[in-house]
Design a protein around this motif. Structure first.
Motif, PDB file in Angstrom:
ATOM      1  N   VAL A 108      -2.335  33.380 -42.590  1.00 18.04           N
ATOM      2  CA  VAL A 108      -3.268  34.505 -42.581  1.00 18.04           C
ATOM      3  C   VAL A 108      -4.659  34.108 -42.102  1.00 18.04           C
ATOM      4  CG1 VAL A 108      -2.022  35.686 -44.432  1.00 18.04           C
ATOM      5  CG2 VAL A 108      -3.900  34.131 -45.015  1.00 18.04           C
ATOM      6  N   GLN A 109      -4.783  32.918 -41.505  1.00 14.31           N
ATOM      7  CA  GLN A 109      -6.098  32.425 -41.125  1.00 14.31           C
ATOM      8  C   GLN A 109      -6.599  32.821 -39.739  1.00 14.31           C
ATOM      9  OE1 GLN A 109      -6.908  28.293 -41.783  1.00 14.31           O
ATOM     10  NE2 GLN A 109      -6.295  28.345 -43.938  1.00 14.31           N
ATOM     11  N   PRO A 110      -5.763  33.190 -38.769  1.00 14.09           N
ATOM     12  CA  PRO A 110      -6.306  33.493 -37.429  1.00 14.09           C
ATOM     13  C   PRO A 110      -7.411  34.535 -37.478  1.00 14.09           C
ATOM     14  CG  PRO A 110      -3.927  33.319 -37.311  1.00 14.09           C
ATOM     15  CD  PRO A 110      -4.282  33.273 -38.772  1.00 14.09           C
ATOM     16  N   TYR A 111      -8.463  34.273 -36.691  1.00  7.06           N
ATOM     17  CA  TYR A 111      -9.617  35.158 -36.715  1.00  7.06           C
ATOM     18  C   TYR A 111      -9.306  36.523 -36.107  1.00  7.06           C
ATOM     19  CZ  TYR A 111     -12.231  30.806 -37.526  1.00  7.06           C
ATOM     20  OH  TYR A 111     -12.693  29.617 -38.021  1.00  7.06           O
ATOM     21  N   SER A 112      -8.436  36.566 -35.112  1.00  7.49           N
ATOM     22  CA  SER A 112      -8.054  37.828 -34.489  1.00  7.49           C
ATOM     23  C   SER A 112      -6.742  37.629 -33.744  1.00  7.49           C
ATOM     24  CB  SER A 112      -9.150  38.337 -33.534  1.00  7.49           C
ATOM     25  OG  SER A 112      -9.291  37.489 -32.418  1.00  7.49           O
ATOM     26  N   GLY A 113      -6.269  38.684 -33.093  1.00  6.84           N
ATOM     27  CA  GLY A 113      -4.960  38.630 -32.461  1.00  6.84           C
ATOM     28  C   GLY A 113      -4.876  37.665 -31.303  1.00  6.84           C
ATOM     29  N   SER A 114      -5.915  37.580 -30.485  1.00 10.28           N
ATOM     30  CA  SER A 114      -5.860  36.680 -29.332  1.00 10.28           C
ATOM     31  C   SER A 114      -5.775  35.214 -29.746  1.00 10.28           C
ATOM     32  CB  SER A 114      -7.066  36.927 -28.415  1.00 10.28           C
ATOM     33  OG  SER A 114      -6.968  38.191 -27.798  1.00 10.28           O
ATOM     34  N   PRO A 115      -6.629  34.727 -30.667  1.00 11.81           N
ATOM     35  CA  PRO A 115      -6.445  33.347 -31.133  1.00 11.81           C
ATOM     36  C   PRO A 115      -5.093  33.111 -31.797  1.00 11.81           C
ATOM     37  CG  PRO A 115      -8.615  34.133 -31.727  1.00 11.81           C
ATOM     38  CD  PRO A 115      -7.874  35.310 -31.202  1.00 11.81           C
ATOM     39  N   ASN A 117      -2.261  34.453 -30.875  1.00  8.03           N
ATOM     40  CA  ASN A 117      -1.330  34.237 -29.775  1.00  8.03           C
ATOM     41  C   ASN A 117      -1.566  32.893 -29.101  1.00  8.03           C
ATOM     42  OD1 ASN A 117       0.036  36.612 -30.194  1.00  8.03           O
ATOM     43  ND2 ASN A 117      -1.026  37.750 -28.603  1.00  8.03           N
ATOM     44  N   LEU A 118      -2.835  32.491 -28.962  1.00  9.18           N
ATOM     45  CA  LEU A 118      -3.120  31.181 -28.368  1.00  9.18           C
ATOM     46  C   LEU A 118      -2.514  30.058 -29.202  1.00  9.18           C
ATOM     47  CD1 LEU A 118      -6.846  31.578 -27.240  1.00  9.18           C
ATOM     48  CD2 LEU A 118      -4.820  31.448 -25.778  1.00  9.18           C
ATOM     49  N   ALA A 119      -2.492  30.236 -30.514  1.00  7.54           N
ATOM     50  CA  ALA A 119      -1.905  29.218 -31.379  1.00  7.54           C
ATOM     51  C   ALA A 119      -0.412  29.039 -31.095  1.00  7.54           C
ATOM     52  CB  ALA A 119      -2.130  29.579 -32.849  1.00  7.54           C
ATOM     53  N   ILE A 120       0.256  30.095 -30.714  1.00  9.28           N
ATOM     54  CA  ILE A 120       1.682  29.997 -30.391  1.00  9.28           C
ATOM     55  C   ILE A 120       1.880  29.121 -29.166  1.00  9.28           C
ATOM     56  CG2 ILE A 120       3.720  31.321 -29.704  1.00  9.28           C
ATOM     57  CD1 ILE A 120       2.468  33.705 -31.262  1.00  9.28           C
ATOM     58  N   TYR A 121       1.050  29.324 -28.148  1.00 11.58           N
ATOM     59  CA  TYR A 121       1.137  28.476 -26.960  1.00 11.58           C
ATOM     60  C   TYR A 121       0.865  27.021 -27.317  1.00 11.58           C
ATOM     61  CZ  TYR A 121       0.916  32.680 -23.975  1.00 11.58           C
ATOM     62  OH  TYR A 121       1.162  33.879 -23.352  1.00 11.58           O
ATOM     63  N   LEU A 122      -0.182  26.801 -28.100  1.00  9.33           N
ATOM     64  CA  LEU A 122      -0.551  25.433 -28.466  1.00  9.33           C
ATOM     65  C   LEU A 122       0.555  24.763 -29.254  1.00  9.33           C
ATOM     66  CD1 LEU A 122      -2.722  23.226 -28.499  1.00  9.33           C
ATOM     67  CD2 LEU A 122      -3.693  24.307 -30.536  1.00  9.33           C
ATOM     68  N   ALA A 123       1.244  25.516 -30.087  1.00 11.59           N
ATOM     69  CA  ALA A 123       2.300  24.949 -30.930  1.00 11.59           C
ATOM     70  C   ALA A 123       3.561  24.628 -30.156  1.00 11.59           C
ATOM     71  CB  ALA A 123       2.625  25.920 -32.067  1.00 11.59           C
ATOM     72  N   LEU A 124       3.883  25.420 -29.136  1.00 10.75           N
ATOM     73  CA  LEU A 124       5.226  25.331 -28.557  1.00 10.75           C
ATOM     74  C   LEU A 124       5.280  25.054 -27.061  1.00 10.75           C
ATOM     75  CD1 LEU A 124       6.943  28.318 -30.411  1.00 10.75           C
ATOM     76  CD2 LEU A 124       7.012  25.906 -30.992  1.00 10.75           C
ATOM     77  N   ALA A 125       4.148  25.083 -26.378  1.00 11.49           N
ATOM     78  CA  ALA A 125       4.181  24.932 -24.926  1.00 11.49           C
ATOM     79  C   ALA A 125       3.162  23.900 -24.454  1.00 11.49           C
ATOM     80  CB  ALA A 125       3.914  26.281 -24.252  1.00 11.49           C
ATOM     81  N   GLU A 126       3.379  23.434 -23.238  1.00 15.21           N
ATOM     82  CA  GLU A 126       2.442  22.535 -22.573  1.00 15.21           C
ATOM     83  C   GLU A 126       1.881  23.253 -21.355  1.00 15.21           C
ATOM     84  OE1 GLU A 126       1.512  19.586 -23.583  1.00 15.21           O
ATOM     85  OE2 GLU A 126       2.910  19.466 -25.282  1.00 15.21           O
ATOM     86  N   PRO A 127       0.639  22.908 -20.964  1.00  9.45           N
ATOM     87  CA  PRO A 127       0.081  23.540 -19.760  1.00  9.45           C
ATOM     88  C   PRO A 127       1.035  23.415 -18.573  1.00  9.45           C
ATOM     89  CG  PRO A 127      -1.620  22.308 -20.892  1.00  9.45           C
ATOM     90  CD  PRO A 127      -0.333  21.990 -21.599  1.00  9.45           C
TER      91      PRO A 127
END
Length: 434
Positions: A108-115, A117-127
């Protein structure tokens, strides 16, 4: 559930509730603006699909001394001392989210919806990894891989859209793109989707290409919680959502997932993207989740959809062209091309007429995003105020008059609609204004 009430005579002028005497004394300029915004919200039919009214309890939680406290880390594993009360608050919010949505894990910590979603990329994907989402002009979200977002710049984003003839997602096209591109992540959901999302259909495609399905339910979370929209649980392995909109909480976000993604998602939120959570928001999220677990919230969620369907039907009767022909949820997307007016001037005329919504692109829109062909509206906030299906034809009639008056530059007609709107809304209470 908030209910309509008849306005009562006030002993003094109406004011923001909770009252703000210290703010008024210390900074009357800011206090006056707050009071003005509260009055504006009271006097307007608020149809922005991403907005709502929170309860008095949620308002009070966001204004507590919890805003004074830093709490980097998670409950029981903090980097600051003095968490004796913050830890139980966050744990309560997490437990309520898990129970309400039936998930293994919640953050429940994300500041808003966009961050979030960014956390999902950071957790599971590489650039550079391939990710897939709905194109923004078709109703998707910026963070689902659109070109101007970091998600479209740092990842190989491929997109699906909607059919030109139906305005709906074509799962055959989704499958074709997924088989060709083999994305690591597939996002379903978005910001301007008026129809039911087929989570099971998306999940089948994700399994076929060995992708992780992410359901972004920011707009429909309250409908899912209230049983007015199918749940992605059991289909999407990760769920992201904001906590306002139809869920009727504060401006925040949550990530929910199967147990296997709990640790990578938590690490991506903190320390990957954020420092300390906003504890006053966490408390308000807990309050809102508690409200959403009550039986009356189910009635509220279904009332939102009933109002949207009634308003959609009334708009169609008045010659408005709705993308996909109608709605299954809270959201209506209108193409104004047949009305001979663009979305931006129509939205501004409606705002002047006391009806607040936003101009919006429509699928296959020939106009630019800042001057598009459509408008987007939703029924969550007016349902919170207590308006029902009986009022929706009147709302459609006002919208029709305001759009025509705006096109004809008839300021008097616009003002007349605004006066009628204020008269109606005077009979409906608003949390935060008394």
């Amino acid at each position: 559930m908030f209910r309509a009430t008849t306005s009562r005579a006030q002993k003094g002028p109406p004011v923001h509730q909770p009252d703000v005497p210290a703010l008024t004394a210390a900074d009357p300029d800011v206090a006056a603006l707050v009071q003005g915004e509260a009055q504006r919200q009271f006097e307007k039919i608020r149809l922005i699909a991403s907005e709502n009214y929170v309860s008095r309890a949620v308002l009070e939680a966001t204004g507590t001394v919890l805003t004074n406290k830093y709490s980097e880390g998670y409950a029981g594993k903090r980097y600051y001392e003095g968490q004796q009360f913050v830890d139980p608050i966050e744990t309560l919010a997490v437990d309520r989210a898990k129970a309400l949505f039936g998930v293994d894990h919640a953050n429940v910590q994300p500041y808003s919806g966009s961050p979030a979603n960014l956390a999902i990329y950071l957790a599971l994907a590489e650039p550079g990894d391939t990710v897939m989402g709905m194109a923004l002009p078709a109703g998707g979200h910026l963070t689902h891989g659109w070109s101007v977002s970091a998600t479209g710049k740092w990842f190989n984003a491929v997109r699906y859209g909607v059919r030109r003839d139906t305005g709906r997602v074509d799962l055959d096209e989704v499958r074709e793109v997924a088989l060709r591109e083999r994305p690591k992540l597939i996002f379903c959901g978005g910001t301007a989707i008026p129809r039911t999302i087929d989570f099971a259909g998306f999940a089948e495609i994700a399994r076929e290409v060995d992708a992780v399905l992410v359901a972004d339910i920011a707009h429909i979370a309250g409908l899912v919680a209230g049983g007015a929209h199918p749940s992605p649980v059991g289909h999407a392995r990760i769920i992201s959502t904001t906590t306002h909109k139809t869920l009727r909480g504060p401006r925040g976000a949550m990530l929910m997932s199967d147990a296997e993604f709990a640790k990578p998602l938590d690490k991506a939120v903190f320390p990957g993207l954020q420092g300390g959570p906003h504890n006053h928001t966490t408390a308000a999220i807990a309050v809102a989740l508690g409200e959403a677990a009550r039986p009356e919230f189910r009635d509220y969620a279904h009332a939102i959809v009933a109002n949207a369907k009634a308003l959609a039907e009334a708009l169609v009767e008045r010659g408005f062209d709705l993308v996909s022909g109608g709605t299954d949820n809270h959201l209506i997307l209108v193409d104004l091309t047949a009305k001979g007016v663009a979305g931006k001037p129509a939205a501004k005329a409606l705002d002047a007429a006391g009806i607040e919504l936003n101009y919006n692109t429509v699928p296959f829109d020939p106009r630019k995003p800042f001057d598009p062909s459509g408008i987007r509206l939703g029924t969550a906030a007016i349902t919170t105020r207590g308006l029902g299906v009986d009022q929706m034809p009147q709302v459609a009639e006002w919208m029709d008059r305001a759009v025509r008056a705006g096109a004809e530059d008839d300021a008097a007609a616009v003002a007349a609609v605004a006066a009628e709107v204020r008269e109606l809304l005077a009979g409906y209470s608003m949390p935060g204004w008394a």
